[in-house]
Design a protein around this motif. Sequence first.
Motif, PDB file in Angstrom:
ATOM      1  N   ILE A 452     -13.375  -3.367  -5.638  1.00  0.00           N
ATOM      2  CA  ILE A 452     -11.939  -2.462  -5.454  1.00  0.00           C
ATOM      3  C   ILE A 452     -11.184  -3.033  -4.223  1.00  0.00           C
ATOM      4  CG2 ILE A 452     -11.141  -0.343  -5.021  1.00  0.00           C
ATOM      5  CD1 ILE A 452     -11.922  -0.723  -7.962  1.00  0.00           C
ATOM      6  N   GLN A 455      -9.416  -6.483  -4.277  1.00  0.00           N
ATOM      7  CA  GLN A 455      -8.110  -6.196  -5.346  1.00  0.00           C
ATOM      8  C   GLN A 455      -6.900  -5.679  -4.302  1.00  0.00           C
ATOM      9  OE1 GLN A 455      -8.508  -5.275  -9.718  1.00  0.00           O
ATOM     10  NE2 GLN A 455     -10.729  -5.101  -9.084  1.00  0.00           N
ATOM     11  N   LEU A 456      -7.595  -4.853  -3.632  1.00  0.00           N
ATOM     12  CA  LEU A 456      -6.540  -3.810  -2.678  1.00  0.00           C
ATOM     13  C   LEU A 456      -6.074  -4.610  -1.707  1.00  0.00           C
ATOM     14  CD1 LEU A 456      -7.990  -0.291  -2.536  1.00  0.00           C
ATOM     15  CD2 LEU A 456      -5.777  -0.949  -3.508  1.00  0.00           C
ATOM     16  N   LEU A 460      -2.959  -3.790   0.681  1.00  0.00           N
ATOM     17  CA  LEU A 460      -3.101  -3.215   2.240  1.00  0.00           C
ATOM     18  C   LEU A 460      -2.482  -3.832   3.438  1.00  0.00           C
ATOM     19  CD1 LEU A 460      -6.821  -2.013   1.876  1.00  0.00           C
ATOM     20  CD2 LEU A 460      -4.637  -0.693   1.766  1.00  0.00           C
ATOM     21  N   GLY A 486      -7.872   5.432  -8.457  1.00  0.00           N
ATOM     22  CA  GLY A 486      -6.663   5.558  -7.861  1.00  0.00           C
ATOM     23  C   GLY A 486      -6.876   6.298  -6.629  1.00  0.00           C
ATOM     24  N   GLU A 489      -7.881   4.159  -3.888  1.00  0.00           N
ATOM     25  CA  GLU A 489      -6.716   3.546  -3.272  1.00  0.00           C
ATOM     26  C   GLU A 489      -5.968   4.035  -2.328  1.00  0.00           C
ATOM     27  OE1 GLU A 489      -2.634   1.095  -5.021  1.00  0.00           O
ATOM     28  OE2 GLU A 489      -4.231   1.987  -6.521  1.00  0.00           O
ATOM     29  N   GLN A 490      -5.965   5.600  -2.705  1.00  0.00           N
ATOM     30  CA  GLN A 490      -4.884   6.567  -1.886  1.00  0.00           C
ATOM     31  C   GLN A 490      -5.511   6.629  -0.889  1.00  0.00           C
ATOM     32  OE1 GLN A 490      -4.142  10.097  -4.050  1.00  0.00           O
ATOM     33  NE2 GLN A 490      -2.413  10.707  -2.462  1.00  0.00           N
ATOM     34  N   VAL A 493      -4.872   3.476   1.529  1.00  0.00           N
ATOM     35  CA  VAL A 493      -3.200   3.122   1.800  1.00  0.00           C
ATOM     36  C   VAL A 493      -2.996   4.246   2.782  1.00  0.00           C
ATOM     37  CG1 VAL A 493      -1.149   3.336   0.729  1.00  0.00           C
ATOM     38  CG2 VAL A 493      -2.926   1.874  -0.555  1.00  0.00           C
ATOM     39  N   VAL A 615      -7.740  -1.997  -9.552  1.00  0.00           N
ATOM     40  CA  VAL A 615      -6.905  -1.326  -9.004  1.00  0.00           C
ATOM     41  C   VAL A 615      -6.009  -0.101  -9.894  1.00  0.00           C
ATOM     42  CG1 VAL A 615      -5.071  -0.825  -6.992  1.00  0.00           C
ATOM     43  CG2 VAL A 615      -6.849  -2.727  -6.956  1.00  0.00           C
ATOM     44  N   THR A 628       0.100   5.914 -11.526  1.00  0.00           N
ATOM     45  CA  THR A 628      -0.549   5.413 -10.284  1.00  0.00           C
ATOM     46  C   THR A 628      -0.869   6.659  -9.492  1.00  0.00           C
ATOM     47  OG1 THR A 628       1.325   5.125  -8.921  1.00  0.00           O
ATOM     48  CG2 THR A 628       0.613   3.368 -10.100  1.00  0.00           C
TER      49      THR A 628
END
Length: 774
Positions: A452, A455-456, A460, A486, A489-490, A493, A615, A628
Motif C-alpha cells: 500500500i 502505491q501511495l 504522498l 481508503g 490512505e486517508q 494523506v 490504493v 474514494t
Amino acid sequence: MKRGEALLSSVVRSAADAIIGCDAQGRITAWNPAAERIYGYHCDEVRRRPVTMMYPTDVFERDWQVFQKALRGTPTGQHRTVRLRKDGTRVPVRMSFAPIEGVDGSVRGVVSVAHELTDEIRSEARMVAVLQATPDAIIGVDRDGRIVFANASCERLLGYHQDELIGRHARTLFAEEDRADLVELRERLFTDPRLRDETRTLRTRMLRKDGTVVPGETRLSWQDEPGGPLLVAATRDLSELHRAEERLRALLEAVPDAITGISPDGLIVLVNQGTERLLGYPRDQLLGQPYARLIPEEERERVAGMVAAVFAAAESRMVIYTEAIRSDGVRVPTENTVTRFDTMLLVVGRDITDRVLAERERAQRLQSLGQLAGGVAHDFNNLLAIISNYADLLGEEVNELAGADPDRWQPVADDLTRIQQAAQRGAALTQQLLTFSRRDLNRPRVLQPGAILRQLRPALCGTAGDRIDLDLDVAPDAWPVLLDPGQLEQILVNLCTNAAEAMPDGGRLRITADNLRPPRADPSFQPAAEQGRRYLRLRVADTGAGMSVETSARAFEPFFTTKAKGTGTGLGLAAVHGIVGQAGGCLAIDSAPGVGTTMTVLLPAVDEKSATVGVGGFPAGGGSAAGTAAGGFSTAGTAAGGGSPAGGGSPAASAGVPRPRVILLADDEDEIRESTARILDHHGFRVLTAHDGPSALAVAERHRDEIDVLLTDVIMPRMHGGELAARVAELIPGVRVIYMSGYAEPLLDTEPSYATAPMLEKPFTTANLLRILG
C-alpha cells in the motif's frame, strides 16, 4: 440555517467561559450558563442592565474604553482584568471583546468572552512559593549563558541577591579553573538535546560573592519557553546536607500531591500529608505496610511489573494510571508519576476524578456530535449528489458549446467546474465528519502495508510538494493489518498534509512502518498501547515548526485548528483519530517548538494473509467499486471507456454489448433519480425508474426478462435497499445489484448482505457511476 443556529446556541451554552452579549449602550442582552456560574447572577437578573455594574472602580475607565473600541468594529486581544460578582467579591478574568455585526454590516453591539483566572493565579502563586521555598540555589540560563531568573536561595549559597544575578554570565558563579569545561558543556547541551538526559547531575565548585569556594551538587533540567529552551540549574551546598534534607522534607509536606516512598521490597517508607489527604489514612497506619494494599487486586500484577521496571532502571520515570483504595473503601482514579530516588521509589499521586469526569463528558459530546453528523449526512450528501449530477449534465453540453464558441461558453464551463469542485469539497467535509465520529462507510480487509505504501508514494510526494524531501522506509517484515485501504490512505494523506503545512519553507518528511510489541502498557498513546500486543507502527516525522504542549494536547479535537480563519476545518487529525480508534489502534504526538513533530499511529496486527489490494481498496489493476476516501469522488479524468472530466463522452463509448443494458433505478429523491437516469441514458443505457421499493418491484415484475442491473438507494421509505435487492433477485436470478448511499451506516451495521455488493457513495461523479457499471 436553523440547524446552524441551534448548533451555535448549544456551543455557547456548553462553553466553560462566560459569554456576554451587549447592545450598543452596554446593556446585557445575552448571558450563558458559564456567566451565571462565574459571576453569580441568573440571566433574568442581568438582562437589559448595564454591563458596567460588574466593573470595579479601579478598572472602569480602561475597560469601558476597550468596550468602546470593540463597538467601533475593532476586535480586541485578550487582556487581564477583574470583575465584580453578585456578592461583591472580585474575580480575576482574561477577556476578549468583539463587535456584533448586523446583516447590513453595521455594529449592533459587543460580545465578550471571559475566562476565570482564579485557579491559574493560585497555581502560579503556589509555583512561585515552591520555587522560592526550595533550599537549593536555582538559576535559569539562556543559550548565551546569561542568567534570566534566580531564586532567593542563591543569596544564602552564593551571597548574591537574586536581583544581582539577572543578566550576569553564569560562568562567574563557578571556580575559575572549572569555567571553560562548564561553558563547553552548556554549548553542547543547547546544541544537541539528546545529551541532556545523559547529563543530569554535576559535582561543582561554586564561587561565592565574597570569593570563597563552596562544594555543591548541581542538577540540570530544561524549561521550554517561547524564546527557546532554558537550562535550569539547581545547586545544593553539600556542606549543609542535613539542613537541606530537612528543608526538602518541609517541601514535600507543602506539596498538595500525595508523595509516597516505596522500598525495593514494596513497603511504604515515606508518606507526606498529601498522601494522608488522598487516602484517608494517618501516616502511622501506612508506614511499613505493603504498597500493593492500596491498589485494587485486579491491578496489582500490572502495576507491580511497571514499578519493577523503574527499580531495575529499565525506565527512569514512568506514569501509571490506576485506582487507589481509600480507607473508607472508595476507589479514586489517580495519576502517579514514579521515579527512582536513591534506594527507593518516589510515587507522586494525584486525584484525577475531575479529569476522568471531564473526559467522559467529552466522549459523550463527541458521541452526540457523531449522531448529529450521521443525521445530516444523508440529506446533505443527497443535495450534493443533485448538484454534482446536474453539473455533469450541464458540463457535457457546455463543453460541446465551448468547443465551438470558446469566447462565449468557456467561462460558463469554468463556472461549472468550480461548482463541481465545491461539491467535492462538501463531500470531503461530510466524509471527515463521519470518519471522526466513526460512522463512515468502510470495508476493512487484510492489508500488507508495504504494498500500500509503495502505491501511495506518488500521492504522498504530491501532498508534500517540491520543496520537501520525502523518505519512505518500510520494514520488509511489517505485519499486516485489518483496515479499509481508503482509510489507510486517508490517515497518511492527512498526516502528510499537516506535516507539509508545518514546513512552508521546505524541509524533510520521513514516513516509516515497522513492527512494535510494547513490553509494558504505554500511557503516552491515546489510548494507552497494550502490553505485549502486536502493532504495526506508522511514524510521520517532519522538521517543521513543532507544537507546544498545549497545542499537542488538543491536536485531535474536532474543529481545533491553528490555521488562519477560513483556511482549515480542524477535522483532518480528528478524522485520523476516528479511523485509528475504530480500528482498535492508538496515537501519540512527540513535538516541541522549533524541533519538529513525529506523529505515531499503532494499528493492531493480524495474522491472515491479504489479497493484492490497490490504493483506494480495489484490486490492483481493477476498477473501483465505490468512491474514494474523500467522499466518493475520483481523481480519474475519464470514465471507463472514455468521457470527459465532466462526464462527457458519446453513448457509443459505453455500449459494449449487443443491446443497451437495462437498469432499474430506485431512489426516493426525485432530483437524484431524474439526473442519474439522464446521465445513464446519455451514455447508452436504458433506464427504468421507481420512487420506492414497492414501485421498483412492480417494474421488475413487468420487465423481468429485460433488466440487467438494479441500482438502488439504501435508505428509502417503505422498503430499504437490501430488502428490495433480495426480492428482485428472486424475480430475476443473476441480476447485478449496486447500492447507492449518502449515509447508510445504521443499516450496514445490521445487514451483512450489503458487504457482498458494490456501494456507490453519494455524491458521485459520472466517471464513478460509469466505472462501477463496467
